[in-house]
Design a protein around this motif. Structure first.
Motif, PDB file in Angstrom:
ATOM      1  N   PHE A  68       0.806  -1.217   0.000  1.00 46.74           N
ATOM      2  CA  PHE A  68       0.000   0.000   0.000  1.00 46.74           C
ATOM      3  C   PHE A  68       0.843   1.272   0.000  1.00 46.74           C
ATOM      4  CE2 PHE A  68      -3.052  -2.967   2.288  1.00 46.74           C
ATOM      5  CZ  PHE A  68      -3.809  -3.213   1.158  1.00 46.74           C
ATOM      6  N   GLN A  69       2.111   1.166   0.398  1.00 42.92           N
ATOM      7  CA  GLN A  69       3.009   2.321   0.382  1.00 42.92           C
ATOM      8  C   GLN A  69       4.057   2.229  -0.726  1.00 42.92           C
ATOM      9  OE1 GLN A  69       2.347   0.878   3.710  1.00 42.92           O
ATOM     10  NE2 GLN A  69       0.663   2.346   3.574  1.00 42.92           N
ATOM     11  N   GLU A  71       5.814   2.333  -4.331  1.00 47.50           N
ATOM     12  CA  GLU A  71       5.675   3.237  -5.471  1.00 47.50           C
ATOM     13  C   GLU A  71       4.931   2.607  -6.639  1.00 47.50           C
ATOM     14  OE1 GLU A  71       6.817   4.974  -9.350  1.00 47.50           O
ATOM     15  OE2 GLU A  71       7.455   3.024  -8.530  1.00 47.50           O
ATOM     16  N   TYR A  73       2.414   0.868  -6.609  1.00 49.33           N
ATOM     17  CA  TYR A  73       0.979   1.000  -6.374  1.00 49.33           C
ATOM     18  C   TYR A  73       0.556   2.459  -6.191  1.00 49.33           C
ATOM     19  CZ  TYR A  73      -3.536   0.766  -4.012  1.00 49.33           C
ATOM     20  OH  TYR A  73      -4.845   0.959  -3.654  1.00 49.33           O
ATOM     21  N   THR A  74       1.271   3.220  -5.377  1.00 51.58           N
ATOM     22  CA  THR A  74       0.859   4.597  -5.090  1.00 51.58           C
ATOM     23  C   THR A  74       0.856   5.476  -6.330  1.00 51.58           C
ATOM     24  OG1 THR A  74       3.123   5.224  -4.470  1.00 51.58           O
ATOM     25  CG2 THR A  74       1.656   4.440  -2.704  1.00 51.58           C
ATOM     26  N   ARG A  75       1.705   5.153  -7.291  1.00 52.86           N
ATOM     27  CA  ARG A  75       1.758   5.978  -8.499  1.00 52.86           C
ATOM     28  C   ARG A  75       0.492   5.844  -9.333  1.00 52.86           C
ATOM     29  NH1 ARG A  75       6.290   2.365 -11.725  1.00 52.86           N
ATOM     30  NH2 ARG A  75       4.884   0.698 -12.415  1.00 52.86           N
ATOM     31  N   ARG A  77      -2.551   6.021  -8.308  1.00 53.75           N
ATOM     32  CA  ARG A  77      -3.471   7.082  -7.899  1.00 53.75           C
ATOM     33  C   ARG A  77      -2.861   8.465  -8.102  1.00 53.75           C
ATOM     34  NH1 ARG A  77      -5.625   6.761  -2.234  1.00 53.75           N
ATOM     35  NH2 ARG A  77      -3.699   5.705  -1.670  1.00 53.75           N
ATOM     36  N   ALA A  78      -1.546   8.557  -7.923  1.00 53.10           N
ATOM     37  CA  ALA A  78      -0.885   9.859  -8.085  1.00 53.10           C
ATOM     38  C   ALA A  78      -0.864  10.309  -9.544  1.00 53.10           C
ATOM     39  CB  ALA A  78       0.531   9.781  -7.537  1.00 53.10           C
ATOM     40  N   THR A  98      -8.162  -0.023   3.355  1.00 51.91           N
ATOM     41  CA  THR A  98      -7.087  -1.010   3.329  1.00 51.91           C
ATOM     42  C   THR A  98      -7.024  -1.710   4.687  1.00 51.91           C
ATOM     43  OG1 THR A  98      -5.423   0.638   3.969  1.00 51.91           O
ATOM     44  CG2 THR A  98      -5.765   0.257   1.614  1.00 51.91           C
TER      45      THR A  98
END
Length: 239
Positions: A68-69, A71, A73-75, A77-78, A98
């Protein structure tokens, strides 16, 4: 790190047609995760059969809560596509939660849970709170598992602790109160709708404990998706 679980409920609302919502989910949102990220072990979507909203549910088994933290995955949404950015802004509700894995009653020969071959047909999501905390929830999980073994048509139950959540959408009130969600979740897999209303199932999932039952929802399978991690999707080319 423990196994992770991602649960998202959504309501298209008046500004997004169901066809537009489904096309986005099936052809952009889900493939960007399941076709590219080995950390997403399974993914499936369900539709509500209890006449409540939000009316759509997506669930994903995740290899590690650290995902969940990460990159990779986070990218997603970013760096949303213009199409996704526009659609998300028009949704009535998008409720993303989550979770950290707590306990599992065990895999069943009756279904494959969220895999596309013989997936589970119906889910019951069961949100609870425990003033006494994690230890009480673990004990409740064990108690429920024992009780459910005698319920015909029950497949599997897994329990989780919420570690993060965000609710957005045109229909979500402003302020911190709208972001408050129950801390604990049980996901029950069953073979038919009557099981959810049966006295044996109700008694099994509501044992004589100090659980505060917050919400119960009932869902029918819409689609279970292949994924890179399962080996039934061709991984993206590196060239």
């Amino acid at each position: 790190m423990p196994l992770g679980f991602l649960l998202v409920t959504a309501e298209p609302g008046a500004q997004v047609t169901v066809d537009e919502f489904q096309d986005w989910y099936n052809n952009e949102h889900v493939p960007l995760r399941l076709n590219h990220l080995p950390s997403f072990l399974t993914g499936a979507r369900f539709t509500a059969v209890d006449s409540l909203t939000p009316s759509w549910l997506a669930v994903y088994d995740i290899d590690d809560t650290a995902t969940f933290q990460h990159e990779s995955y986070t990218r997603l949404r970013a760096n949303r596509s213009p199409r996704e950015t526009n659609l998300v802004q028009r949704l009535e509700v998008l409720d993303r939660r989550t979770y950290e894995f707590v306990a599992d009653s065990g895999e069943s020969a009756l279904t494959s849970s969220y895999k596309p071959t013989n997936p589970t047909t119906f889910l019951i999501t069961h949100w609870v709170n425990f003033p006494e905390g994690d230890t009480a929830f673990q004990a409740w999980s064990d108690e429920v598992f024992r009780a459910l073994k005698g319920v015909e048509g029950w497949v599997r139950t897994r329990t989780y602790k919420c570690i993060d959540n965000l609710k957005t959408g045109l229909g979500v009130p402003k302020g911190p109160e709208a972001q408050v969600v129950p801390k604990y979740l049980a996901v029950h897999e069953v073979l038919s709708l009557p099981i959810a209303a049966s006295s044996t199932f109700t008694a099994a999932v509501n044992p004589g404990s100090k659980a505060q039952i917050e919400e119960v929802r009932i869902w029918a399978l819409y689609r279970a998706y292949p994924s890179v991690s399962q080996g039934n999707v061709q991984p993206p080319s590196s060239t």
